[in-house]
Write a protein that holds these residues in place. Sequence first.
Motif, PDB file in Angstrom:
ATOM      1  N   GLY A  12      36.330  44.182  44.255  1.00  0.00           N
ATOM      2  CA  GLY A  12      37.250  43.248  43.625  1.00  0.00           C
ATOM      3  C   GLY A  12      36.993  42.951  42.164  1.00  0.00           C
ATOM      4  N   ILE A  13      35.914  43.491  41.595  1.00  0.00           N
ATOM      5  CA  ILE A  13      35.575  43.251  40.197  1.00  0.00           C
ATOM      6  C   ILE A  13      35.110  44.550  39.560  1.00  0.00           C
ATOM      7  CG2 ILE A  13      34.877  40.850  40.604  1.00  0.00           C
ATOM      8  CD1 ILE A  13      31.944  41.840  40.462  1.00  0.00           C
ATOM      9  N   ASN A  14      34.955  44.525  38.238  1.00  0.00           N
ATOM     10  CA  ASN A  14      34.295  45.611  37.524  1.00  0.00           C
ATOM     11  C   ASN A  14      32.889  45.127  37.199  1.00  0.00           C
ATOM     12  OD1 ASN A  14      33.308  47.198  35.188  1.00  0.00           O
ATOM     13  ND2 ASN A  14      35.298  48.191  35.332  1.00  0.00           N
ATOM     14  N   LEU A  15      31.891  45.800  37.726  1.00  0.00           N
ATOM     15  CA  LEU A  15      30.511  45.334  37.603  1.00  0.00           C
ATOM     16  C   LEU A  15      30.030  45.230  36.161  1.00  0.00           C
ATOM     17  CD1 LEU A  15      28.996  47.366  40.574  1.00  0.00           C
ATOM     18  CD2 LEU A  15      29.266  44.874  40.475  1.00  0.00           C
ATOM     19  N   SER A  16      30.581  46.027  35.274  1.00  0.00           N
ATOM     20  CA  SER A  16      30.114  46.027  33.887  1.00  0.00           C
ATOM     21  C   SER A  16      30.999  45.213  32.959  1.00  0.00           C
ATOM     22  CB  SER A  16      30.032  47.468  33.367  1.00  0.00           C
ATOM     23  OG  SER A  16      31.308  48.082  33.384  1.00  0.00           O
ATOM     24  N   ARG A  17      32.097  44.651  33.478  1.00  0.00           N
ATOM     25  CA  ARG A  17      32.998  43.848  32.637  1.00  0.00           C
ATOM     26  C   ARG A  17      32.982  42.403  33.127  1.00  0.00           C
ATOM     27  NH1 ARG A  17      38.772  46.382  32.082  1.00  0.00           N
ATOM     28  NH2 ARG A  17      38.888  44.655  30.588  1.00  0.00           N
ATOM     29  N   HIS A  18      32.264  41.578  32.412  1.00  0.00           N
ATOM     30  CA  HIS A  18      32.084  40.193  32.837  1.00  0.00           C
ATOM     31  C   HIS A  18      33.397  39.428  32.895  1.00  0.00           C
ATOM     32  CE1 HIS A  18      27.757  40.567  31.044  1.00  0.00           C
ATOM     33  NE2 HIS A  18      27.935  41.303  32.117  1.00  0.00           N
ATOM     34  N   LYS A  19      34.388  39.863  32.132  1.00  0.00           N
ATOM     35  CA  LYS A  19      35.675  39.168  32.129  1.00  0.00           C
ATOM     36  C   LYS A  19      36.390  39.279  33.468  1.00  0.00           C
ATOM     37  CE  LYS A  19      36.580  39.472  27.150  1.00  0.00           C
ATOM     38  NZ  LYS A  19      37.494  39.963  26.084  1.00  0.00           N
ATOM     39  N   THR A  20      36.023  40.274  34.247  1.00  0.00           N
ATOM     40  CA  THR A  20      36.659  40.435  35.560  1.00  0.00           C
ATOM     41  C   THR A  20      35.952  39.620  36.636  1.00  0.00           C
ATOM     42  OG1 THR A  20      35.326  42.348  36.283  1.00  0.00           O
ATOM     43  CG2 THR A  20      37.254  42.800  34.893  1.00  0.00           C
ATOM     44  N   TRP A  21      34.823  39.023  36.294  1.00  0.00           N
ATOM     45  CA  TRP A  21      34.051  38.252  37.268  1.00  0.00           C
ATOM     46  C   TRP A  21      34.699  36.883  37.466  1.00  0.00           C
ATOM     47  CZ3 TRP A  21      28.155  38.930  35.848  1.00  0.00           C
ATOM     48  CH2 TRP A  21      27.849  40.300  35.803  1.00  0.00           C
ATOM     49  N   ALA A  42      30.407  37.852  45.897  1.00  0.00           N
ATOM     50  CA  ALA A  42      30.028  38.224  44.532  1.00  0.00           C
ATOM     51  C   ALA A  42      30.797  39.450  44.056  1.00  0.00           C
ATOM     52  CB  ALA A  42      28.528  38.478  44.452  1.00  0.00           C
ATOM     53  N   LEU A  43      31.085  40.371  44.974  1.00  0.00           N
ATOM     54  CA  LEU A  43      31.799  41.608  44.640  1.00  0.00           C
ATOM     55  C   LEU A  43      33.315  41.432  44.665  1.00  0.00           C
ATOM     56  CD1 LEU A  43      29.656  44.210  46.639  1.00  0.00           C
ATOM     57  CD2 LEU A  43      29.623  43.788  44.161  1.00  0.00           C
ATOM     58  N   GLY A  44      33.771  40.242  45.015  1.00  0.00           N
ATOM     59  CA  GLY A  44      35.210  39.999  45.046  1.00  0.00           C
ATOM     60  C   GLY A  44      35.901  40.603  46.249  1.00  0.00           C
ATOM     61  N   MET A  45      35.165  40.820  47.330  1.00  0.00           N
ATOM     62  CA  MET A  45      35.751  41.385  48.545  1.00  0.00           C
ATOM     63  C   MET A  45      36.470  40.291  49.331  1.00  0.00           C
ATOM     64  SD  MET A  45      34.874  44.513  48.170  1.00  0.00           S
ATOM     65  CE  MET A  45      35.261  45.280  49.743  1.00  0.00           C
ATOM     66  N   LYS A  46      37.648  40.596  49.822  1.00  0.00           N
ATOM     67  CA  LYS A  46      38.438  39.623  50.577  1.00  0.00           C
ATOM     68  C   LYS A  46      38.124  39.705  52.070  1.00  0.00           C
ATOM     69  CE  LYS A  46      42.283  39.728  47.281  1.00  0.00           C
ATOM     70  NZ  LYS A  46      43.732  39.972  47.098  1.00  0.00           N
ATOM     71  N   ASN A  47      38.638  38.738  52.799  1.00  0.00           N
ATOM     72  CA  ASN A  47      38.549  38.710  54.271  1.00  0.00           C
ATOM     73  C   ASN A  47      37.115  38.636  54.788  1.00  0.00           C
ATOM     74  OD1 ASN A  47      41.383  39.013  54.297  1.00  0.00           O
ATOM     75  ND2 ASN A  47      41.205  41.244  54.271  1.00  0.00           N
ATOM     76  N   THR A  48      36.370  37.664  54.265  1.00  0.00           N
ATOM     77  CA  THR A  48      35.023  37.393  54.756  1.00  0.00           C
ATOM     78  C   THR A  48      35.076  36.147  55.634  1.00  0.00           C
ATOM     79  OG1 THR A  48      34.012  38.346  52.773  1.00  0.00           O
ATOM     80  CG2 THR A  48      32.651  36.865  54.093  1.00  0.00           C
ATOM     81  N   PHE A  49      34.716  36.316  56.889  1.00  0.00           N
ATOM     82  CA  PHE A  49      34.793  35.218  57.853  1.00  0.00           C
ATOM     83  C   PHE A  49      33.403  34.912  58.394  1.00  0.00           C
ATOM     84  CE2 PHE A  49      38.796  37.466  57.733  1.00  0.00           C
ATOM     85  CZ  PHE A  49      39.741  36.454  57.708  1.00  0.00           C
ATOM     86  N   ILE A  50      32.798  33.846  57.889  1.00  0.00           N
ATOM     87  CA  ILE A  50      31.473  33.482  58.377  1.00  0.00           C
ATOM     88  C   ILE A  50      31.387  31.983  58.647  1.00  0.00           C
ATOM     89  CG2 ILE A  50      30.458  33.255  56.057  1.00  0.00           C
ATOM     90  CD1 ILE A  50      27.913  34.616  57.417  1.00  0.00           C
ATOM     91  N   LEU A  51      31.929  31.167  57.769  1.00  0.00           N
ATOM     92  CA  LEU A  51      32.123  29.749  58.032  1.00  0.00           C
ATOM     93  C   LEU A  51      33.612  29.588  58.325  1.00  0.00           C
ATOM     94  CD1 LEU A  51      29.939  28.167  55.196  1.00  0.00           C
ATOM     95  CD2 LEU A  51      29.369  28.350  57.627  1.00  0.00           C
TER      96      LEU A  51
END
Length: 422
Positions: A91-100, A378-387
């Motif tokens: 979900g992000i570009n690891l080297s481009r902080h603007k995408t974080w 942190a990686l911007g991945m969607k659909n994380t179900f833990i809480l």
Amino acid sequence: MMYQNGRRRGLIKPITRRGTASRDPFSSCTATSSPFDHDDKAHQGRRRFSSKQIKKILLIGLVASCVLIASSWGRGGEGGSDSMICGRTIGINLSRHKTWHTPYTPSLLSGPTNDKGGILLKNGDGFGGGLNHISCFFHAFDLSYDNKAPIYITKDAKWLWQILLPLFPFSGTTAADEKWAMLEKILGVTILESEHTAKLSGLEFKTPATNELFYYHSSDLTSSTIRNHRDTILRQLFQQSAGVCSGVSAAAKIQQTSVQKAKYTVMHLSPRATGGYLGKLNAATGRDNSAALEMTPNYIISILKPLGLLQNDVFVVGEHQNDELEVTRLFQDPDLLKVMKKIQVDQNNQVYLALLADAYLGNPADVTSMWIARMRYALGMKNTFILTEPKNMNGEGVWVSSVDDKTYLDMYNRDKLGMWMG
């Protein structure tokens, strides 16, 4: 004496390269000629190139191709781009902080620090299994902040390196000294040869045990600052990781499709022992988390159906994946029978398989599962179900995530998670 970027000047010489450079797989792609000469007369009518000029043009094209390939070599793991890991888009570009979606925060230390010592992480007994030591490691930064002292780590601190290095492996062509130097830069620490080196420095060190670090909590750091720092370190480690993708490739092989196009879910079956912590977790979070721990077919289906993933493979990871009593109830369910899959890979590949899944169903009472969820956020991945929490949607009961995908502050809130805080 002052510190800069978490390291004190002039006292302990940091590890540096000894002139050994990693072998460049594209070392043959170097320019050996200048651009072709410009001839004004050649513009009269149709331009003609001599054989010598044609060779130069082809060489320039080859060099440009090599530069493009080399620029993506080993970045973000196998797969070539800082927006991809193992060939799957993140979900992000690891080297481009603007995408974080959280700010770049490489260090918790700023301004003057204690010039008499530091926090020393050395060889010693570990604490628990799974990714417990990731918690110990990050909590050391909180201790460092509270003491205004930088972190030093010995090379023989096996409890840390035996987890961190296999999980975030550098390219096999990277020289040993270069790896340590890169880790110093990424982590903002000083790496020493041994505890003996630390003693010779004349510094006074705090040497916390791993169990002390696991339970450590800073009362001064906010959840957002802690999250921003963890996110930054994790993203920089992922950017350097390579050769970790065999688990995802195995998943793709089972589906007989390419890893880039395979849609799949990962669910985390945790050890029965985590059930003993459920009461404490429920008290801390203020909600009943038993559904995420029990992982019943109805729970799984209620999450995957709205996402359109009920027809795609569901891989089981965690220490219970080989527990026949646990998996039978899932593999024999009529609605899950055709999609449930077992996969035999080591813990690191299980982590990456879960990180890159289209959906991840985790267990909040399991420290490893919680870190997988944090890494996904942190990686911007969607659909994380833990809480999770139950919700009525179109007249049907479903389970949804109670964590905001953009802030996920609950994942770093000591008051809400207790010892499960990241």
